[in-house]
Design a protein around this motif. Structure first.
Motif, PDB file in Angstrom:
ATOM      1  N   LYS A 565      -3.372  -4.377   9.191  1.00 14.00           N
ATOM      2  CA  LYS A 565      -4.014  -3.354  10.022  1.00 14.00           C
ATOM      3  C   LYS A 565      -3.215  -2.054  10.009  1.00 14.00           C
ATOM      4  O   LYS A 565      -3.770  -0.989  10.230  1.00 14.00           O
ATOM      5  CB  LYS A 565      -4.153  -3.863  11.457  1.00 14.00           C
ATOM      6  CG  LYS A 565      -5.184  -4.967  11.578  1.00 14.00           C
ATOM      7  CD  LYS A 565      -5.258  -5.461  13.001  1.00 14.00           C
ATOM      8  CE  LYS A 565      -6.274  -6.576  13.122  1.00 14.00           C
ATOM      9  NZ  LYS A 565      -6.116  -7.301  14.393  1.00 14.00           N
ATOM     10  N   GLN A 566      -1.910  -2.180   9.777  1.00 11.00           N
ATOM     11  CA  GLN A 566      -1.115  -0.947   9.740  1.00 11.00           C
ATOM     12  C   GLN A 566      -1.359  -0.163   8.457  1.00 11.00           C
ATOM     13  O   GLN A 566      -1.522   1.053   8.478  1.00 11.00           O
ATOM     14  CB  GLN A 566       0.377  -1.258   9.853  1.00 11.00           C
ATOM     15  CG  GLN A 566       0.887  -1.248  11.282  1.00 11.00           C
ATOM     16  CD  GLN A 566       1.453  -2.589  11.672  1.00 11.00           C
ATOM     17  OE1 GLN A 566       2.213  -3.186  10.907  1.00 11.00           O
ATOM     18  NE2 GLN A 566       1.079  -3.084  12.822  1.00 11.00           N
ATOM     19  N   LYS A 567      -1.401  -0.885   7.353  1.00 12.77           N
ATOM     20  CA  LYS A 567      -1.547  -0.185   6.071  1.00 12.77           C
ATOM     21  C   LYS A 567      -3.005   0.024   5.688  1.00 12.77           C
ATOM     22  O   LYS A 567      -3.297   0.735   4.732  1.00 12.77           O
ATOM     23  CB  LYS A 567      -0.844  -0.985   4.976  1.00 12.77           C
ATOM     24  CG  LYS A 567       0.652  -1.051   5.134  1.00 12.77           C
ATOM     25  CD  LYS A 567       1.256  -1.709   3.904  1.00 12.77           C
ATOM     26  CE  LYS A 567       2.714  -2.039   4.113  1.00 12.77           C
ATOM     27  NZ  LYS A 567       3.139  -3.191   3.324  1.00 12.77           N
ATOM     28  N   GLY A 568      -3.921  -0.648   6.379  1.00 13.51           N
ATOM     29  CA  GLY A 568      -5.331  -0.548   6.014  1.00 13.51           C
ATOM     30  C   GLY A 568      -5.610  -1.236   4.688  1.00 13.51           C
ATOM     31  O   GLY A 568      -6.062  -0.609   3.724  1.00 13.51           O
ATOM     32  N   GLU A 569      -5.309  -2.532   4.637  1.00 18.29           N
ATOM     33  CA  GLU A 569      -5.479  -3.277   3.377  1.00 18.29           C
ATOM     34  C   GLU A 569      -6.015  -4.683   3.657  1.00 18.29           C
ATOM     35  O   GLU A 569      -5.690  -5.282   4.687  1.00 18.29           O
ATOM     36  CB  GLU A 569      -4.121  -3.437   2.673  1.00 18.29           C
ATOM     37  CG  GLU A 569      -3.555  -2.161   2.149  1.00 18.29           C
ATOM     38  CD  GLU A 569      -2.116  -2.314   1.642  1.00 18.29           C
ATOM     39  OE1 GLU A 569      -1.630  -1.339   1.046  1.00 18.29           O
ATOM     40  OE2 GLU A 569      -1.498  -3.373   1.854  1.00 18.29           O
ATOM     41  N   ILE A 570      -6.824  -5.156   2.729  1.00 15.66           N
ATOM     42  CA  ILE A 570      -7.130  -6.586   2.695  1.00 15.66           C
ATOM     43  C   ILE A 570      -6.348  -7.138   1.513  1.00 15.66           C
ATOM     44  O   ILE A 570      -6.381  -6.570   0.418  1.00 15.66           O
ATOM     45  CB  ILE A 570      -8.638  -6.845   2.486  1.00 15.66           C
ATOM     46  CG1 ILE A 570      -9.482  -6.182   3.581  1.00 15.66           C
ATOM     47  CG2 ILE A 570      -8.923  -8.349   2.390  1.00 15.66           C
ATOM     48  CD1 ILE A 570      -9.395  -6.809   4.951  1.00 15.66           C
TER      49      ILE A 570
END
Ligand code: AHR
Length: 659
Positions: A565-570
């Motif tokens: 959620k911090q880096k915006g990644e799946i």
């Protein structure tokens, strides 16, 4: 059949299908990007350091001189002496390391007088690099001259540096030298170059370049290799080292702080543990002690996890017991360590820390009591520690042990005991076969969610029939197993591979994460697996499924996914343990084609470890045989299509943004 039975039968049919799926069949992996199943702790993946395989002295601790204080039981271990050299201990320079050498020379000596140190399987010197020689000396009369020499393995053209010493009080001397040659098996020589006598102690040499430029500090390349793992937690100092072969030789942290010169020597239990691998010159100088450990944790941004003796020496050896009513000094050691780490400088142990240069607290959050203990003698003692620590430091998490193995009577006895005592985490150890690791990706799926959390404190895949190498098969099986750690991050809080380091010429235990010699180091495929899990751990595990596989080995596939959620990644991790390549479709937000949870960037990163040769290893000659390879894969809407090559570990990182 009632409804639940029908569902169970259908599920069983699906699994059967998965087991029989052809290894080349396409597979779809569904990632429910909004369906978080477990929060992943930021410190989940870490390192476990034990002074085994010359990991500290001769390894991470950058001291180049072995037995620098002449206090090994055989006072000249590591040294060749010639001429008039005696060992004495009257009026010592350091009372806890009392021995020193007396070098004398008269006019009739043919050979001169001197000492020659072999280092740790040699001393690694590099041309153009600077080193700092440091020693303590006093002379009964006048001024004397010492000549230090850096000597290569052919005994040619040594680098020489002279220094005058004087005064009948112990004094510290220091002189810089630069090497004119590169040689892994160099020696350090000191000659008395004038007539008379010199008392000499703590003869030390460090590279000028150390980790963070700390004088007398850590080897730069090895500390960097640890830092590059981005460890979240750092377990220290053992392992069996903590317990000691007997109680006397257990690890006592109080002996490892204060001036390094005055930290009392302890035998290293790996000196003699394996008779077929005897290292009579293996001792602990404690130059890498508890202050340096906490400092490294701080450097790496890792939470410290110290392990202390519970009052039982190694149960594989003597199993000596401290009677429960005499355990207080051991309990005090635990309480005092917390004070050393966190206490205000006005407290006795906080003061010691502050005087060592760190007035700020280190922020210790947890402590482990005992390593691989078993039977009732352990909970009996642990209970007393738990009571005392809870009373004084209720905020500190306590880690208990489940014994030395992944299952069995000891394990089955200790887990309920750990629950009864209410420890926060239970340390599990497993050195098992690659098959076991592949088969156990589901190990934690059914663990009790309400009990203590799991700390997988020592684990490694051991391929016994092949001599337990750090080969790709071992790494791949660990990667497969670790999908289960991530999926169960709500119960598995911490995980550390073991052991960490091994000197290529002086190891007792394999496999190990990082191998080094006196000049350089190599990292193993296992290291990269740890690094990838740590770098791409995400913040929350996501529900991940497949119509073709249980993703726990069905059809040779393993997978887990997480959102960061911090880096915006799946982040999706997939292991294909089969030989054949598998076409994979990753479907993000399955069943929501028109209502995706996120907008997905059109290209995803892929990081892949693959080898057709399961026996492939990284070696000093070919250190990059196995390493992660970066690439890119297209993202079409909410789908990513790529091929998971045979025998591969794949990490796919999809950038997301809110719609
Ligand atoms: O990691 C090597 C040893 O394995 C540790 O010292 C011990 O805890 C385990 O048996």
């Amino acid at each position: 059949m009632n409804k639940p039975q029908i569902i169970a039968s259908l599920a069983a049919l699906c699994l059967l299908g998965a087991a029989h799926a052809q290894n080349t069949d396409p597979v779809e992996i569904k990632v429910e990007t909004k369906n978080e199943i477990a929060a992943i702790r930021p410190n989940m993946y870490g390192i476990f350091f034990e002074d085994i395989n010359f990991g500290a002295d001769g390894g991470l601790y950058a001291e180049l001189v072995k037995n620098r204080s002449f206090d090994f039981p055989n006072h000249l271990t590591g040294w060749v002496a010639w001429g008039d050299v005696k060992i004495e201990n009257a009026d010592p320079c350091f009372e806890r390391m009392p021995n020193y050498a007396v070098l004398s020379l008269d006019g009739n000596s043919l050979t001169g007088t001197g000492l020659d140190n072999e280092g740790f399987k040699g001393i690694g010197l590099k041309k153009g690099e600077s080193y700092r020689i440091r020693f303590y000396a006093k002379v009964p009369r006048g001024t004397q001259t010492l000549q230090f020499e850096l000597v290569d393995d052919r005994n040619n053209n040594p680098v020489k540096a002279k220094i005058e010493v004087s005064g009948d009080e112990w004094k510290e001397y220091s002189l810089p030298v630069e090497s004119t040659f590169t040689c892994a098996k160099s020696r350090l020589r000191v000659r008395l170059a004038s007539k008379g006598s010199v008392l000499l102690d703590h003869v030390s040499m460090f590279p000028a370049r150390t980790w963070k430029g700390r004088e007398g500090g850590m080897r730069e390349d090895l500390a960097q290799a640890l830092c590059d793992l981005h460890p979240g937690v750092f377990r220290f100092p053992g392992g069996c080292i903590v317990e000691g072969t007997n109680l006397e030789t257990r690890y006592q942290w109080k002996n490892t702080v204060g001036r390094p010169e005055n930290r009392p020597l302890n035998i290293n239990r790996w000196n003699y543990t394996f008779p077929h691998k005897l290292f009579p010159d293996y001792f602990q100088s404690y130059g890498l002690g508890f202050f340096e450990y906490f400092q490294l944790c701080e450097d790496f941004g890792a939470d410290a996890l110290p392990v202390l003796s519970c009052g039982i020496s190694c149960q594989y050896e003597l199993g000596q017991l401290v009677p429960c009513d005499e355990l207080q000094p051991y309990i005090d050691d635990a309480l005092d360590l917390i004070e050393f780490a966190n206490g205000d400088p006005s407290t006795p142990w906080g003061k010691v820390r502050a005087e060592m240069g760190h007035p700020e607290p280190f922020g210790l959050k947890m402590i482990a009591i005992g390593n691989e203990q078993w039977d009732a003698v352990y909970p009996e003692r642990l209970e007393l520690f738990v009571k005392a620590i809870r009373a004084e430091y209720p905020e500190i998490l306590i880690v208990g042990s489940s014994g030395p193995s992944a299952s069995g009577d000891r394990f089955d006895y200790l887990w309920p005991e750990m629950k009864r005592l209410g420890v926060d985490l239970v340390d599990e150890h497993y050195y098992m076969s690659p098959d076991w690791f592949f088969a156990n990706a589901g190990r934690y799926d059914d663990y009790d969610r309400k009990g203590p959390k799991v700390f997988a404190g020592e684990y490694a895949s051991h391929d016994q029939p092949h001599g337990k190498p750090n080969h790709f098969l071992a790494a791949l099986s660990e990667a497969a197993f670790m999908t289960g750690l991530e999926r169960n991050a709500d119960v598995v809080w911490l995980a550390t591979y073991a052991p960490l380091f091994a000197h290529k010429d002086a190891w007792q235990w394999n496999p190990d994460l990082i191998w080094f010699d006196n000049m350089t180091h190599i990292v193993t495929p296992n290291y990269y697996v740890q690094q990838l899990y740590s770098l791409y751990k995400g913040t929350d595990a996501l529900r991940t499924s497949s119509p073709q596989s249980d993703l726990k080995g069905g059809g040779n596939l393993y997978a887990t996914s997480a959102i960061d959620k911090q880096k915006g990644e799946i982040i999706i991790k997939i292991v294909n343990s089969g030989k054949q390549a598998r076409p994979v479709t990753l479907t993000l937000d399955p069943g929501k084609k028109l209502r995706q949870a996120y907008a997905y960037a059109p290209a995803a990163r892929s990081i892949v470890m693959q080898s057709d040769d399961l026996m492939a290893e990284n070696t000093f000659e070919n250190p990059d045989a196995i390493r992660p390879v970066e690439g890119e894969v297209a993202v079409n809407g909410n789908q990513v299509e790529f091929t998971a090559k045979g025998q591969s570990f794949n990490v796919i990182v999809v950038k997301i943004s809110e719609k």
